[in-house]
Design a protein around this motif. Structure first.
Motif, PDB file in Angstrom:
ATOM      1  N   TRP A  91     -18.929 -29.422   1.747  1.00 41.63           N
ATOM      2  CA  TRP A  91     -18.832 -29.846   3.153  1.00 41.63           C
ATOM      3  C   TRP A  91     -17.600 -30.722   3.357  1.00 41.63           C
ATOM      4  O   TRP A  91     -16.886 -30.585   4.362  1.00 41.63           O
ATOM      5  N   TRP A  92     -17.325 -31.597   2.414  1.00 41.03           N
ATOM      6  CA  TRP A  92     -16.161 -32.489   2.528  1.00 41.03           C
ATOM      7  C   TRP A  92     -14.864 -31.702   2.587  1.00 41.03           C
ATOM      8  O   TRP A  92     -13.920 -32.102   3.267  1.00 41.03           O
ATOM      9  N   TRP A  93     -14.833 -30.561   1.892  1.00 45.97           N
ATOM     10  CA  TRP A  93     -13.628 -29.746   1.865  1.00 45.97           C
ATOM     11  C   TRP A  93     -13.674 -28.592   2.862  1.00 45.97           C
ATOM     12  O   TRP A  93     -12.837 -27.691   2.817  1.00 45.97           O
ATOM     13  N   GLY A  94     -14.638 -28.621   3.752  1.00 49.32           N
ATOM     14  CA  GLY A  94     -14.652 -27.674   4.863  1.00 49.32           C
ATOM     15  C   GLY A  94     -15.418 -26.387   4.645  1.00 49.32           C
ATOM     16  O   GLY A  94     -15.291 -25.451   5.439  1.00 49.32           O
ATOM     17  N   PHE A  95     -16.237 -26.320   3.582  1.00 49.87           N
ATOM     18  CA  PHE A  95     -16.984 -25.090   3.307  1.00 49.87           C
ATOM     19  C   PHE A  95     -18.495 -25.298   3.436  1.00 49.87           C
ATOM     20  O   PHE A  95     -19.275 -24.505   2.910  1.00 49.87           O
ATOM     21  N   GLY A  96     -18.894 -26.350   4.124  1.00 53.05           N
ATOM     22  CA  GLY A  96     -20.313 -26.681   4.228  1.00 53.05           C
ATOM     23  C   GLY A  96     -21.143 -25.600   4.894  1.00 53.05           C
ATOM     24  O   GLY A  96     -22.255 -25.298   4.460  1.00 53.05           O
TER      25      GLY A  96
END
Length: 202
Positions: A91-96
């Motif tokens: 999620w932090w890297w945009g794949f949450g």
């Protein structure tokens, strides 16, 4: 204060329920369940019979063995927290969003496959077996995934925006963690007791 937080959380769930992404969530769950069921149906009963999944020997082992609930809790806790850590990282890297969808698809697929195998092996009683395999912890995990979807559906321009979102939606994070904790407890203690009790009369 409690009423205010409750009202805010209720409004968020209402907004999400009306969102097209919620329909995607439900469709993915239903489709994955159906794929799991139909895949094993097409593979045939001979293929399923070769698997040890839910066979008489494995059920007898669950029925007769005394499970160390403390060790089992540690086993479940370590794996669920690992999934939570992986989800938080992605999620932090945009794949949450894709992680939540993947988890939901995997869970639903497994449930569909287990339903077919249960019915194929034990007919009507297999339906009850399938129910006791997943009740009640899957309800809690589904609730946690739903909260995760609410969090993951937002797009953020910067990491500062993500931190602000977490700070402003502490109640939602609390509900997610509470549902996860309740699911771990139910899977480790409640589900085991219910399943073993059911197998005594199976």
């Amino acid at each position: 204060m409690k009423q205010f937080l409750s009202k805010q959380l209720q409004n968020k769930f209402t907004d999400v329920r009306k969102s097209p992404k919620t329909k995607t969530f439900k469709m993915l769950m239903g489709l994955s369940f159906l794929v799991g069921f139909l895949l094993f149906l097409f593979l045939g009963s001979e293929f399923c019979e070769e698997l040890s999944l839910l066979d008489v020997a494995s059920l007898q082992e669950i029925k007769d063995n005394t499970i160390n609930k403390g060790d089992f809790l540690g086993y479940i806790l370590s794996r669920r927290l690992l999934l939570l850590a992986a989800g938080s990282f992605l999620w932090w890297w945009g794949f949450g969003k894709w992680y939540v969808y993947g988890m939901l698809a995997g869970l639903s697929f497994t449930m569909g496959a287990c339903m077919y195998i249960s019915l194929m092996r034990y007919h009507v009683m297999g339906l009850f077996l399938w129910f006791f395999l997943y009740f009640p912890h899957v309800i809690c995990y589904a609730g946690a995934l739903f909260c995760g979807m609410i969090i993951a559906r937002h797009a953020f321009k910067t990491r500062i925006d993500k931190i602000k979102y977490l700070w402003q939606n502490g109640m939602l994070i609390t509900v997610l963690l509470a549902m996860l904790a309740l699911g771990i407890y139910c899977e480790s203690y409640v589900n085991v007791a219910l399943l073993q009790s059911f197998l005594q009369y199976f």
